[in-house]
Design an enzyme around this catalytic site. Structure first.
Site, PDB file in Angstrom:
ATOM      1  N   ASP A 114      71.274 -29.637  39.155  1.00 33.31           N
ATOM      2  CA  ASP A 114      70.881 -31.047  38.816  1.00 33.31           C
ATOM      3  C   ASP A 114      69.449 -31.150  39.004  1.00 33.31           C
ATOM      4  O   ASP A 114      68.868 -29.999  38.721  1.00 33.31           O
ATOM      5  CB  ASP A 114      72.252 -32.378  38.815  1.00 33.31           C
ATOM      6  CG  ASP A 114      72.092 -33.050  37.502  1.00 33.31           C
ATOM      7  OD1 ASP A 114      72.389 -33.143  36.268  1.00 33.31           O
ATOM      8  OD2 ASP A 114      71.005 -34.796  37.700  1.00 33.31           O
ATOM      9  N   GLU A 138      74.255 -25.606  37.397  1.00 33.54           N
ATOM     10  CA  GLU A 138      74.870 -26.250  36.784  1.00 33.54           C
ATOM     11  C   GLU A 138      72.955 -27.241  36.983  1.00 33.54           C
ATOM     12  O   GLU A 138      73.069 -28.205  37.726  1.00 33.54           O
ATOM     13  CB  GLU A 138      75.623 -27.986  37.191  1.00 33.54           C
ATOM     14  CG  GLU A 138      76.276 -27.393  35.915  1.00 33.54           C
ATOM     15  CD  GLU A 138      76.542 -26.941  34.713  1.00 33.54           C
ATOM     16  OE1 GLU A 138      76.272 -27.835  34.072  1.00 33.54           O
ATOM     17  OE2 GLU A 138      76.311 -25.770  34.304  1.00 33.54           O
ATOM     18  N   HIS A 280      80.227 -29.961  35.004  1.00 28.69           N
ATOM     19  CA  HIS A 280      78.645 -29.992  35.608  1.00 28.69           C
ATOM     20  C   HIS A 280      78.593 -30.494  37.239  1.00 28.69           C
ATOM     21  O   HIS A 280      78.328 -29.332  38.019  1.00 28.69           O
ATOM     22  CB  HIS A 280      78.281 -31.893  35.453  1.00 28.69           C
ATOM     23  CG  HIS A 280      77.322 -31.621  35.580  1.00 28.69           C
ATOM     24  ND1 HIS A 280      75.977 -30.404  35.819  1.00 28.69           N
ATOM     25  CD2 HIS A 280      76.169 -32.214  35.588  1.00 28.69           C
ATOM     26  CE1 HIS A 280      74.717 -31.081  35.766  1.00 28.69           C
ATOM     27  NE2 HIS A 280      75.168 -32.463  35.878  1.00 28.69           N
TER      28      HIS A 280
END
Length: 304
Positions: A114, A138, A280
């Site tokens: 992220d 991700e 995610h």
């Protein structure tokens, strides 16, 4: 040593494994919470929005013995300070940089997800002589086309970017943590784990960084400031021989097919491994697979 000055010792969650310790690292008068285990070359785990170092616990403990493991709570998250600042990527990066410098970390392997990828790769691009290797998944890596995201998410993000509406939904009503976050899992989180992510944000003020997450996410070229921030790392990704590992998940979320193809063409010395089903926050969904792939990769690059 430099890293032992003015640090507040804490007790880490038991899920990080026996021998782990926790402490706060000072940065610009604030505190960056850190969990550590082992010695040797550092392996740094950086999370994203709205999680914390807790996201890495199952992987962290499975990699004991590979070096000095360090999992961080970014500024505004987890047990780190939650200042009333503008949570631009540049501002957040300042605290990441200060943390690396406070611990004087070198020969670093980065493990990123992220916004942790955005910050970790930005740091790597400016400190190439301090980077040993990079693994990421991700990631917030580059601009995302809205057609590659779910219509529901695109609509919600647009609303969160509206002044006032985002503050009400995320900060005042706490609906990002109670409604949106639980949606990002194929199997619902255990109530205790959900509480671990929600507890650090008891007040509207404490949730300011969470609101910045969707507002900073680059979709269809906006915000341009994020696109420019991410571009800073592209030249390094394209030219550096530093070993890089990208893990993919199905269905995934941020690593769209277009960004995966871009990565295959653009990123130098990149290995790609499929790691199974996940959306995610894949550290919760595939911890054993991620740890196994990282273990094999770390062993492999150690022999090079």
């Amino acid at each position: 040593m430099k890293e032992h000055r003015h640090m507040t010792e804490k007790s880490p969650h038991s899920a990080f494994g026996d021998g782990a310790k926790a402490y706060d690292v000072p940065a610009f008068g604030l505190q960056i919470h850190t969990v550590e285990h082992g010695s040797g070359a550092p392996i740094v785990f950086l999370h994203g929005n709205p999680t914390s170092s807790y996201l890495w616990r199952h992987i962290f403990r499975r990699l004991h013995g590979h070096g000095r493991l360090l999992a961080v709570d970014l500024i505004g998250y987890g047990q780190s300070s939650k200042p009333d600042i503008e949570y631009t990527l540049e501002n957040q990066q300042r605290y990441v940089d200060a943390w690396f410098d406070a611990l004087d970390l070198r020969n670093v392997t980065l493990v990123l997800q992220d916004y942790g990828a955005a910050f970790g790769l930005n740091w790597a691009s400016r400190n190439p002589d301090r980077v040993r290797a990079v693994a990421f998944f991700e990631p917030v890596l580059r601009n995302i086309d809205s057609v590659d995201l779910s219509p529901e998410f695109v609509t919600r993000r647009a609303k969160l970017r509206q002044p006032g509406e985002g503050e009400i939904f995320v900060q005042q009503e706490n609906r990002f943590l109670t409604e949106l976050f639980p949606w990002f899992f194929l199997t619902p989180l255990a109530p205790e784990d959900l509480r671990q992510y929600q507890t650090p944000f008891p007040t509207p003020h404490s949730r300011k960084a969470i609101l910045a997450g969707p507002r900073n996410l680059p979709v269809d070229g906006e915000p341009a400031s994020t696109v420019a921030f991410l571009e800073q790392a592209v030249n390094w990704l394209n030219t550096s021989d530093t070993p890089k590992l990208l893990l993919t998940f199905k269905p995934g979320f941020l690593l769209t097919d277009a960004i995966l193809k871009w990565s295959q063409v653009t990123i130098r010395n990149l290995e790609i491994e499929a790691a199974g089903a996940g959306i995610h926050f894949v550290q919760e969904e595939q911890p054993e697979t991620i740890a196994r792939l990282l273990d094999a990769w770390l062993t492999r690059i150690a022999g090079n």
